[in-house]
Design an enzyme around this catalytic site. Structure first.
Site, PDB file in Angstrom:
ATOM      1  N   GLY A 238     -70.634 -19.116  94.982  1.00 25.66           N
ATOM      2  CA  GLY A 238     -71.154 -20.459  94.779  1.00 25.66           C
ATOM      3  C   GLY A 238     -70.048 -21.437  94.488  1.00 25.66           C
ATOM      4  O   GLY A 238     -68.878 -21.074  94.331  1.00 25.66           O
ATOM      5  N   VAL A 245     -66.825 -19.858  92.657  1.00 25.00           N
ATOM      6  CA  VAL A 245     -66.984 -18.542  92.038  1.00 25.00           C
ATOM      7  C   VAL A 245     -66.978 -17.485  93.136  1.00 25.00           C
ATOM      8  O   VAL A 245     -67.668 -17.627  94.159  1.00 25.00           O
ATOM      9  CB  VAL A 245     -68.281 -18.456  91.224  1.00 25.00           C
ATOM     10  CG1 VAL A 245     -68.411 -17.085  90.560  1.00 25.00           C
ATOM     11  CG2 VAL A 245     -68.330 -19.554  90.166  1.00 25.00           C
ATOM     12  N   LYS A 259     -64.097 -17.184  88.527  1.00 26.40           N
ATOM     13  CA  LYS A 259     -64.219 -18.633  88.708  1.00 26.40           C
ATOM     14  C   LYS A 259     -62.820 -19.217  88.885  1.00 26.40           C
ATOM     15  O   LYS A 259     -61.948 -19.057  88.029  1.00 26.40           O
ATOM     16  CB  LYS A 259     -64.907 -19.278  87.510  1.00 26.40           C
ATOM     17  CG  LYS A 259     -64.957 -20.796  87.593  1.00 26.40           C
ATOM     18  CD  LYS A 259     -65.886 -21.400  86.566  1.00 26.40           C
ATOM     19  CE  LYS A 259     -67.322 -21.199  86.961  1.00 26.40           C
ATOM     20  NZ  LYS A 259     -68.244 -21.963  86.091  1.00 26.40           N
ATOM     21  N   ASP A 356     -74.285 -28.751  79.575  1.00 23.40           N
ATOM     22  CA  ASP A 356     -74.669 -28.681  80.991  1.00 23.40           C
ATOM     23  C   ASP A 356     -75.663 -27.551  81.215  1.00 23.40           C
ATOM     24  O   ASP A 356     -75.546 -26.776  82.165  1.00 23.40           O
ATOM     25  CB  ASP A 356     -73.436 -28.491  81.875  1.00 23.40           C
ATOM     26  CG  ASP A 356     -73.713 -28.877  83.325  1.00 23.40           C
ATOM     27  OD1 ASP A 356     -74.696 -29.599  83.573  1.00 23.40           O
ATOM     28  OD2 ASP A 356     -72.946 -28.466  84.207  1.00 23.40           O
TER      29      ASP A 356
END
Length: 562
Positions: A238, A245, A259, A356
């Site tokens: 993603g 990632v 990541k 987030d």
């Protein structure tokens, strides 16, 4: 800091001039020639008072002590210094032992200096700062035998030499000693500056044992590249606002998620390592575990445990996969998120604001347990801090609390707001900014509030399990509305939220209106000025200039030390 360095240089100058002519004893001393005092005199009283207060009242930040007691001519001045690797208790113990020795060896002397392997103490009736001692120089030599010593040069005896030769020898000795003092002082000042420097906005500094831990967590770039097949697209899991990632496999066979952080973050190496250590210490079943990192060349890589079932948004927002999550599974996911958030807010060693929290940052393991991920823009607070402010807004539109989106004010209650939005999304199976109601598209919060007020909350429930018992679903909608109330003080903390979710007997207060009107204003301004896919990180806080925010799919990240 500059004045402390000057004091240390002066102290070392005085210290070296009092070095003895032999180094075969653990403790050395020299009694001064400034006269004697009587036991019951004012000077004697001041000296005893100084000895009792010196180490007890000193500031250990520099390992340097100084104190003056009394008024001239009976004033007593003292300075002390401990070796840099000595802890506070050991330093004070050494100074107290030195005091005891000087009292015995230099009884009734108005000046004395004593030193051992770990500390040095000098007291005098004269001022010790602002003047340099240059009399009575001594030199320390190595008493051990050399394997092949050169023939020693013959030096004239005092009777044979003349005055000029003696003065020249004395000058050379003083020059050499002064040079050594200067070099030692420079190195000492550099060491202290390095020791005391704290990275900007870093709450916890890296100590010696943590450096060892950091080295244990650190992986070399070649290993990470091999694990991810050089970050190939086939291994890409993603892409987020903080970086891509990739799936990887370490040499020991362990599957990991790597990541790859965006370049140009402005974060220094020490700050990055420090932050990694803090996140690595977070141990909770509902948080994704950080396994290591790589800091090499321009690469900053974070290595997490691999979670096979990707993120929550791939299920609840997919018209086909959403059927795989029945209400029992969704209820377990909700409770897991709440417990993980409670740990961040209250149970970890630091208070952490995630900032987030959204469906794409909730990962699901093989048993569909929820794990909070992506701490790229998290803020670390000490336990007595409750809120913060920022002029750079970071996060995802739709999940942001109004006080954060408009004014940059964030707290644990802004995370609670995000949790409330996420809770309503899980129950409804639809995104917060595009709730599909027949042919109409509405804002999720306004639709939830309207149906709650009209006692038609069943309209909000995902149709895939409307035939199930709806009492628990309606309770979750109620809790979600409590979390998204416009007034910050009205929102509950995560501790009562966890209790509400785990006990159906706990009564729930009535929610007040959520802040969907403010969301509508922001969305309107955003669509007219920046378009639906705008992405801006430098956001203003004034009411007159509404903030352009991101849509649900992209996070704006604030890449600064926290």
């Amino acid at each position: 800091m500059r004045s402390s360095g000057i004091f240390l240089i002066l102290f070392f100058s005085v210290f070296l001039t009092y070095l003895p002519s032999a180094a075969d004893a653990d403790f050395r001393f020299k009694c001064g020639e400034n006269g004697k005092y009587t036991a019951n005199s004012t000077f004697g009283t001041n000296l005893n008072l100084l000895f009792s207060q010196l180490s007890a009242t000193a500031d250990f930040n520099y390992g340097f002590y100084n104190l003056s007691v009394g008024q001239s001519p009976d004033q007593v001045n003292a300075i002390g210094l401990c070796r840099g690797d000595q802890k506070e208790d050991a330093c004070r113990s050494c100074l107290n032992e030195t005091i005891s020795e000087l009292v015995q060896q230099c009884s009734n002397c108005k000046e004395a200096i004593g030193w051992s392997e770990f500390c040095t103490l000098h007291y005098s009736s004269q001022q010790l700062f602002g003047s340099m001692e240059s009399s009575s120089p001594f030199i320390l030599w190595n008493p051990n035998n050399a394997s092949d010593p050169p023939p020693p040069p013959s030096l004239p005896s005092p009777a044979q030499g003349n005055g000029n030769e003696s003065n020249t020898t004395r000058t050379i000795i003083i020059t050499v000693v002064a040079s050594i003092v200067s070099i030692l002082s420079i190195f000492l000042c550099i060491w202290i500056c390095t020791r005391l420097r704290k990275p900007r906005e870093i709450i916890e500094t890296v100590e010696a044992d943590e450096i060892i831990e950091a080295e244990f967590l650190q992986h070399d770039l070649a290993t990470v590249r091999a694990a991810t097949n050089n970050f190939c697209d086939e291994n890409k899991l993603g892409q987020g606002g903080f970086g891509a990632v990739y799936k990887g496999k370490l040499p020991n066979g362990q599957e990991v998620a790597v990541k790859r952080l965006c370049s140009g973050s402005g974060q220094g190496d020490l700050e990055f390592k420090n932050e990694v250590l803090l996140v690595a210490k977070l141990q909770h079943r509902n948080l994704v575990r950080l396994l290591g990192f790589c800091l090499e060349r321009d690469e900053r890589l974070l290595i997490y445990e691999f979670v096979p079932n990707t993120s929550l948004d791939h299920f609840i927002f997919d018209p086909i996969k959403r059927a795989q999550l029945d209400w029992e599974s969704r209820s377990k996911i909700i409770r897991g998120i709440a417990r993980g958030l409670l740990y961040l807010h209250e149970d970890s060693h630091l208070r952490i604001i995630h900032r987030d929290l959204k469906a794409s940052n909730i990962l699901l393991d093989k048993d569909m347990n929820s794990k909070i991920a992506d701490f790229g823009i998290a803020r670390l607070f000490v336990t007595d801090e409750t809120q913060g402010n920022t002029s750079r807004i970071a996060g995802t539109y739709g999940y942001m609390a109004p006080e954060y989106a408009m004014y940059g004010q964030f707290s644990i209650k802004s995370d609670v707001f995000s949790f409330g939005v996420l809770l309503l999304e899980i129950v409804s199976g639809q995104k917060n900014n595009c709730f599909q109601n027949g042919e109409n598209v509405e804002d999720l919060l306004s639709y939830a509030w309207k149906n709650w007020r009209g006692e038609t909350g069943l309209n909000l429930i995902d149709p895939t399990f409307r035939n199930s018992s709806t009492a628990e679903m309606m309770r979750c909608i109620h809790i979600g509305l409590l979390c998204v109330q416009e007034n910050v003080a009205d929102r509950p903390n995560m501790a009562p939220v966890v209790l509400m979710l785990s006990s159906n007997s706990t009564s729930l207060p009535m929610p007040s209106q959520p802040s969907f009107f403010m969301h509508s204003i922001i969305a309107s301004e955003m669509s007219s000025s920046a378009g639906n896919n705008s992405s801006v990180s430098d956001l203003k806080k004034s009411k007159e200039e509404p903030l352009p925010l991101t849509n649900n799919d992209v996070s704006i990240t604030e890449l600064y030390p926290r």
